[in-house]
Design a protein around this motif. Structure first.
Motif, short mmCIF file in Angstrom:
data_model
loop_
_atom_site.label_atom_id
_atom_site.label_comp_id
_atom_site.label_asym_id
_atom_site.label_seq_id
_atom_site.Cartn_x
_atom_site.Cartn_y
_atom_site.Cartn_z
N LEU A 18 0.81 -1.22 0.00
CA LEU A 18 0.00 0.00 0.00
C LEU A 18 0.85 1.27 0.00
CD1 LEU A 18 -2.74 -1.08 2.56
CD2 LEU A 18 -2.84 -1.16 0.06
N GLU A 19 2.15 1.10 0.17
CA GLU A 19 3.09 2.22 0.23
C GLU A 19 2.68 3.25 1.28
OE1 GLU A 19 4.93 3.66 -3.48
OE2 GLU A 19 3.61 2.23 -4.50
N VAL A 20 2.41 2.74 2.48
CA VAL A 20 2.08 3.61 3.61
C VAL A 20 3.10 3.35 4.72
CG1 VAL A 20 -0.39 3.79 3.10
CG2 VAL A 20 0.42 1.95 4.58
N PRO A 21 3.38 4.36 5.55
CA PRO A 21 4.31 4.15 6.66
C PRO A 21 3.65 3.30 7.76
CG PRO A 21 3.40 6.37 6.76
CD PRO A 21 2.90 5.74 5.47
N THR A 22 4.46 2.74 8.62
CA THR A 22 3.93 1.89 9.68
C THR A 22 3.10 2.66 10.70
OG1 THR A 22 6.01 2.12 10.90
CG2 THR A 22 5.76 0.16 9.51
N ASP A 23 3.24 3.98 10.73
CA ASP A 23 2.42 4.76 11.66
C ASP A 23 1.18 5.36 10.98
OD1 ASP A 23 3.71 6.65 10.11
OD2 ASP A 23 4.37 7.89 11.79
N ALA A 24 0.84 4.86 9.80
CA ALA A 24 -0.35 5.35 9.09
C ALA A 24 -1.60 5.04 9.88
CB ALA A 24 -0.44 4.71 7.71
N THR A 25 -2.53 5.97 9.88
CA THR A 25 -3.80 5.76 10.57
C THR A 25 -4.65 4.78 9.75
OG1 THR A 25 -4.94 7.54 9.42
CG2 THR A 25 -3.73 8.13 11.46
N PRO A 26 -5.65 4.17 10.38
CA PRO A 26 -6.55 3.30 9.61
C PRO A 26 -7.18 4.03 8.42
CG PRO A 26 -6.85 2.91 11.94
CD PRO A 26 -5.94 4.10 11.82
N THR A 27 -7.49 5.31 8.59
CA THR A 27 -8.06 6.09 7.49
C THR A 27 -7.05 6.23 6.35
OG1 THR A 27 -9.43 7.31 9.05
CG2 THR A 27 -9.12 8.30 6.88
N ASP A 28 -5.79 6.49 6.69
CA ASP A 28 -4.74 6.60 5.66
C ASP A 28 -4.58 5.29 4.90
OD1 ASP A 28 -4.22 9.23 6.46
OD2 ASP A 28 -2.55 8.63 7.77
N VAL A 29 -4.65 4.18 5.63
CA VAL A 29 -4.51 2.86 5.01
C VAL A 29 -5.66 2.63 4.03
CG1 VAL A 29 -4.61 0.38 5.48
CG2 VAL A 29 -3.18 1.86 6.90
N GLU A 30 -6.88 2.92 4.47
CA GLU A 30 -8.05 2.73 3.60
C GLU A 30 -7.97 3.60 2.36
OE1 GLU A 30 -10.51 0.48 3.76
OE2 GLU A 30 -9.62 -0.38 5.56
N ARG A 31 -7.58 4.86 2.54
CA ARG A 31 -7.46 5.77 1.39
C ARG A 31 -6.43 5.27 0.38
NH1 ARG A 31 -7.27 11.15 4.85
NH2 ARG A 31 -9.51 11.46 5.11
N ALA A 32 -5.28 4.83 0.90
CA ALA A 32 -4.22 4.33 0.01
C ALA A 32 -4.71 3.10 -0.75
CB ALA A 32 -2.97 4.00 0.81
N GLY A 33 -5.38 2.20 -0.06
CA GLY A 33 -5.89 0.99 -0.70
C GLY A 33 -6.92 1.30 -1.77
N GLN A 34 -7.85 2.18 -1.47
CA GLN A 34 -8.89 2.54 -2.43
C GLN A 34 -8.30 3.27 -3.64
OE1 GLN A 34 -11.85 1.18 -2.25
NE2 GLN A 34 -11.18 0.27 -0.31
N ARG A 35 -7.32 4.13 -3.38
CA ARG A 35 -6.65 4.85 -4.48
C ARG A 35 -5.95 3.85 -5.40
NH1 ARG A 35 -1.58 6.19 -5.40
NH2 ARG A 35 -0.90 5.63 -3.32
N LEU A 36 -5.24 2.89 -4.81
CA LEU A 36 -4.54 1.90 -5.63
C LEU A 36 -5.51 1.02 -6.40
CD1 LEU A 36 -1.68 0.96 -3.17
CD2 LEU A 36 -1.42 2.05 -5.41
N LEU A 37 -6.62 0.62 -5.76
CA LEU A 37 -7.61 -0.19 -6.48
C LEU A 37 -8.18 0.57 -7.67
CD1 LEU A 37 -9.47 -1.87 -3.48
CD2 LEU A 37 -8.02 -3.01 -5.19
N ALA A 38 -8.42 1.86 -7.49
CA ALA A 38 -8.94 2.67 -8.59
C ALA A 38 -7.91 2.79 -9.71
CB ALA A 38 -9.34 4.06 -8.07
N LEU A 39 -6.65 3.02 -9.34
CA LEU A 39 -5.60 3.13 -10.35
C LEU A 39 -5.41 1.81 -11.11
CD1 LEU A 39 -2.94 5.24 -8.41
CD2 LEU A 39 -4.26 5.96 -10.42
N LEU A 40 -5.46 0.70 -10.39
CA LEU A 40 -5.33 -0.60 -11.05
C LEU A 40 -6.51 -0.88 -11.96
CD1 LEU A 40 -3.91 -2.62 -8.04
CD2 LEU A 40 -2.72 -2.17 -10.20
N ALA A 41 -7.70 -0.43 -11.57
CA ALA A 41 -8.90 -0.66 -12.37
C ALA A 41 -8.83 0.06 -13.72
CB ALA A 41 -10.14 -0.22 -11.60
#
Length: 117
Positions: A18-41
């Motif tokens: 997900l290319e997020v730091p280990t101190d990323a908040t759950p919201t940051d993790v979700e945003r990164a994942g959704q952004r990557l899913l959209a880019l892959l789509a």
């Protein structure tokens, strides 16, 4: 017959995927994942690879979903945080041999390399 990659699990660390730091908040993790899913789509070539300490790895939607699921579980997240503590390498570190992050890790742990002589 291909030999399985013994470091595949480490390369697939959710923080790397997900290319997020280990101190990323759950919201940051979700945003990164959704952004990557959209880019892959939409077939973005930039979303198909990600850096790891052992060099670039390939990413797909299934790997992103698995990373999101792992980081939603607090017990799994802690385990992955430990393994993700090595920063991804952009290339060989200047002033070092081609050992890259492994030599940097030895240095960080106080290894002087005197036995190698």
């Amino acid at each position: 017959m291909t030999t399985p990659d013994p470091l595949a699990a480490w390369r697939s660390n959710p923080f790397f995927v997900l290319e997020v730091p280990t101190d990323a908040t759950p919201t940051d993790v979700e945003r990164a994942g959704q952004r990557l899913l959209a880019l892959l789509a939409v077939g973005s070539a930039n979303a198909e690879t990600y850096p790891t300490p052992l060099g670039p790895a390939t990413r797909d939607a299934e790997k992103v979903r698995a990373a999101l699921a792992a980081l939603r579980d607090p017990e799994q997240r802690v385990l992955h945080e430990l393994w993700a503590s090595v920063a991804p390498a952009d290339g060989p570190a200047s002033g070092h041999r081609d050992a890259g992050p492994w030599e940097e890790a030895e240095h960080a742990l106080g290894w002087s390399g005197l036995w190698a002589r």
